[in-house]
Structure formats: structure tokens, C-alpha cells
Design a protein around this motif. Sequence first.
Motif, short mmCIF file in Angstrom:
data_model
loop_
_atom_site.label_atom_id
_atom_site.label_comp_id
_atom_site.label_asym_id
_atom_site.label_seq_id
_atom_site.Cartn_x
_atom_site.Cartn_y
_atom_site.Cartn_z
N LEU A 303 0.87 -1.18 0.00
CA LEU A 303 0.00 0.00 0.00
C LEU A 303 0.91 1.23 0.00
CD1 LEU A 303 -2.74 1.37 0.14
CD2 LEU A 303 -2.68 1.11 2.64
N ASP A 304 1.05 1.85 -1.16
CA ASP A 304 1.97 2.98 -1.31
C ASP A 304 1.18 4.22 -1.71
OD1 ASP A 304 4.01 4.77 -1.80
OD2 ASP A 304 5.23 3.39 -2.99
N LEU A 305 1.09 5.15 -0.78
CA LEU A 305 0.37 6.41 -1.00
C LEU A 305 1.32 7.59 -0.86
CD1 LEU A 305 -2.77 5.59 1.20
CD2 LEU A 305 -2.40 5.06 -1.20
N SER A 306 2.59 7.35 -0.97
CA SER A 306 3.59 8.39 -0.73
C SER A 306 3.56 9.48 -1.80
CB SER A 306 4.99 7.76 -0.67
OG SER A 306 5.32 7.16 -1.92
N ARG A 307 4.10 10.63 -1.43
CA ARG A 307 4.26 11.77 -2.34
C ARG A 307 2.93 12.22 -2.96
NH1 ARG A 307 9.79 12.65 -3.22
NH2 ARG A 307 11.07 10.95 -2.38
N ASN A 308 1.96 12.44 -2.07
CA ASN A 308 0.69 13.02 -2.46
C ASN A 308 0.41 14.23 -1.56
OD1 ASN A 308 -0.90 11.50 -4.67
ND2 ASN A 308 -0.01 9.83 -3.44
N ARG A 309 -0.84 14.55 -1.37
CA ARG A 309 -1.21 15.71 -0.56
C ARG A 309 -2.25 15.32 0.49
NH1 ARG A 309 -1.98 19.82 -5.77
NH2 ARG A 309 0.19 19.64 -6.55
N MET A 310 -2.13 14.10 1.00
CA MET A 310 -3.10 13.60 1.95
C MET A 310 -2.98 14.35 3.28
SD MET A 310 -4.36 11.45 -0.13
CE MET A 310 -5.63 10.85 0.97
N THR A 311 -4.14 14.59 3.92
CA THR A 311 -4.19 15.33 5.18
C THR A 311 -4.88 14.48 6.25
OG1 THR A 311 -6.25 16.40 4.48
CG2 THR A 311 -4.20 17.58 4.05
N GLY A 312 -4.94 15.02 7.45
CA GLY A 312 -5.58 14.29 8.54
C GLY A 312 -4.63 13.31 9.18
N GLY A 313 -5.19 12.34 9.90
CA GLY A 313 -4.36 11.36 10.60
C GLY A 313 -4.46 9.99 9.96
N ILE A 314 -3.71 9.08 10.53
CA ILE A 314 -3.78 7.67 10.10
C ILE A 314 -4.95 7.03 10.83
CG2 ILE A 314 -2.58 5.46 10.02
CD1 ILE A 314 0.06 7.01 10.11
N PRO A 315 -5.93 6.49 10.11
CA PRO A 315 -7.13 5.96 10.78
C PRO A 315 -6.78 4.85 11.78
CG PRO A 315 -7.47 6.11 8.41
CD PRO A 315 -6.01 6.35 8.65
N ALA A 316 -7.38 4.92 12.96
CA ALA A 316 -7.19 3.85 13.94
C ALA A 316 -7.74 2.52 13.43
CB ALA A 316 -7.86 4.24 15.26
N SER A 317 -8.65 2.61 12.44
CA SER A 317 -9.26 1.40 11.89
C SER A 317 -8.27 0.52 11.15
CB SER A 317 -10.42 1.76 10.96
OG SER A 317 -9.97 2.56 9.88
N ILE A 318 -7.05 1.02 10.93
CA ILE A 318 -6.05 0.20 10.25
C ILE A 318 -5.76 -1.07 11.06
CG2 ILE A 318 -4.03 1.29 11.30
CD1 ILE A 318 -2.68 1.08 8.51
N ALA A 319 -6.03 -1.02 12.35
CA ALA A 319 -5.83 -2.19 13.20
C ALA A 319 -6.81 -3.31 12.85
CB ALA A 319 -5.95 -1.82 14.67
N ALA A 320 -7.92 -2.95 12.18
CA ALA A 320 -8.92 -3.94 11.80
C ALA A 320 -8.62 -4.60 10.47
CB ALA A 320 -10.30 -3.29 11.75
N HIS A 333 0.85 15.28 4.02
CA HIS A 333 0.62 16.33 5.02
C HIS A 333 -0.14 15.75 6.21
CE1 HIS A 333 2.05 19.36 2.19
NE2 HIS A 333 1.25 18.83 1.27
N LEU A 334 0.21 14.53 6.58
CA LEU A 334 -0.48 13.84 7.66
C LEU A 334 -0.02 14.35 9.02
CD1 LEU A 334 -0.28 10.22 6.21
CD2 LEU A 334 -2.24 11.77 6.15
N CYS A 335 -0.92 14.25 10.00
CA CYS A 335 -0.64 14.70 11.35
C CYS A 335 -1.15 13.67 12.36
CB CYS A 335 -1.31 16.04 11.63
SG CYS A 335 -0.34 17.47 11.07
#
Length: 371
Positions: A303-320, A333-335
Motif C-alpha cells: 500500500l503505497d500512498l507516498s508523495r501526495n497531498r493527503m491530510t488528517g491522521g492515520i485511521p485507527a481502523s487500520i488495526a482492523a 501532510h499527515l498529522c
Amino acid sequence: MADFRHIPLLTTTLLLLAAAATACPPSDRAALMAFKSALHEPHLGIFKSWTGPDCCHKWYGISCDPKTNRVADINLRGESEDPIFQKVGRTGYMTGTISPAICGLNRLSSLTISDWKGISGEIPKCLATMLPFLRVLDLVGNRLDGELPADIGRLHRLTVLNIADNRIAGRIPRSLTNLSGLMHLDLRNNRFTGSIPTDFGRLGMLSRALLSRNFLTGSIPDSVSRIYRLADLDLSLNRLSGGIPLSLGRMAVLATLNLDGNRFTGGIPADLFSSSVTNLNLSRNALDGKLPEFGPRSYFTVLDLSRNRMTGGIPASIAAASYVGHLDLSYNHLCGKIPAGSPFDHLEAASFEFNDCLCGSPLKRPCLTKQ
């Protein structure tokens, strides 16, 4: 008393007739010799066996139909495990051009002239009009230029079209979408321009569509999602733009979707994170918005989403998610805090670097209390 004096002569005559009946026609032999004369292969000597009247008998790379004795297959590969390559300890190199004389082999089913690195010139236009039985056209790894024949769509029996790693230019012919039986399409690493045909979805039997490293522009046609059997779609390293069609996330068997190195904008379709796609590369575009939510159907080897303009955080749902192997979210631009546990316990800092304000392990940036 019976006269047997003429029996040996009769027997010899019958044997000669039988031999002539099982040999390839002189017209096929002549076409092959003209094809050979336009090529130069200095190291392996693959054409040394092309002698004698019968091109169906021990001519390297040539196979004939056992019923008609017509040439059915030409299989000349510059990279092979054949003993002839092992003997000289090198891969093949051949120069010259593909002679239009090859179109005289009108019962040809398979034409493979691949990985010779030095064969140049155009693909003979007559291939599309004079070889109605052709099922495989494999010319990968040469220096062919010009354009793909405009009438390529007349090869109604074609199942494999591979012209990758050449210098083919121009637009993808509109007639290409008439190849209703095509299963494998590989146009990678050429110089195609223009857009992907809007009716690309007519290629209903296609399982692999590999069009990367060209100069294609425009958007991904919505009709692509109607190719039910499509498992591998690679459009990377082009100049494609617009949004990623929402329908791509609803394709039944699509496993690899590679769109990196284009100019796509907008958000990532949420359905892609709960689809059959297991190898998703959207890096080096201009995608924005928040990351979609993960779920039990999220299974990614890559899963490669690098070098874009994504914002917000990493969803906690990734654990699911069922599984996340290689993950790259760098240069966005993630935080926020990087979630703990799987899959983050096996990822390196490089997967998260160069964001606005991500913090926590594996980065060395500690999180503030409020984060």
C-alpha cells in the motif's frame, strides 16, 4: 511371370512423393528465407539450422501444423535457457528489421521475436491484415519504432499482444478495442501518446493491461471497470489526470492497481480499501483529502500512498485490516500519532517521514500530550 523390375523405381517415386507431402510448402520456406535475410545474428548462429528444403524439419524456432505442414509458430527469443545460449554464455543480440515477407505465412498462429535488443524499424502493417489466424504477437525487448498498425483490431483471434520495451509511438489505435478475445496486453515502456480509448471496456476477456512508462494523457475511462476478468492494471508513469474512478474499487478480481507517477487529483475512493486489490500503488500524484477507513476486507501486500497531498491522521481502523505488509505514507501532510501495534510494529521510519506533524514510533519525534 510377374515383372518386378520396376518396383524399386516405383517405391523410390512413392517415397519422394510422401516426403514432398510432409515438407513445408516452398512458399513458406521462401517467406522464412526473406525474413531471415533482413536480420543479422552474429553470436549464437540460430539461423545455421535454416537449411534444406523442409522448413518444418529441425529449423530453429519453427513449428509447423502436423496436418497441413504450414508454418504455425515462430519462436525466436533472445533470452532463453536453451542450450544454444548456455553454450556461448550470453543472451542474444540481433539487428535488422522484421521483413513484411513474414506476412506470406498466412497460417501463422504465434509470432515471437523477443528480447533481441537491436531489431529496429516498424512493425509490418500487413501483420494486421494478412495473418488472420494469429493468436500471439510478442515483440518485447527490441528497438521497434513507428506506430502500432491501425488495423490491429482485425486480428480477431489475438489473445496476447506484447510490444513492451520498444520505441513505438503515436496513439493507441481505436481498432484495438475490437480484440474481444485479448487476454494479455503489454504496451509498457514505449512512446504512446494521446488518451486511452474510451471504449477500452470492450476488451472483456482482458486479465492484464500494462500501459506504464508512456506519455498517455487524459483520464481513466469509466468503461475499464466493466472488464470483469481484469486482475492487473498498470498505468504508472504516464501523464494521466483527473480523479480515480470510484468503480475501480468495485471490480471483482482486480488485485494489482498501479497508478503511480501520474497527475491524478481528488480523494482516494473508499471502496479501494475494502476491495479485491492487494497491491495498491497511488504514489507520486496530487491526491488529497483524508485516508479512507480500513476494515476486515482490507488486505494489502503493498500500500503505497507516498508523495501526495493527503491530510488528517492515520485511521485507527487500520488495526482492523486483515493484513498490511509494505506501507508507505511518506511525503504527505499527515498529522497525529502513529497508531501502535500491527502493522506499525514491523515498519521503518521511512514509511512516515516528511509529513507535517506525524509523531510516535517508529519516528523519533515524540508526541505531545494532546496528540
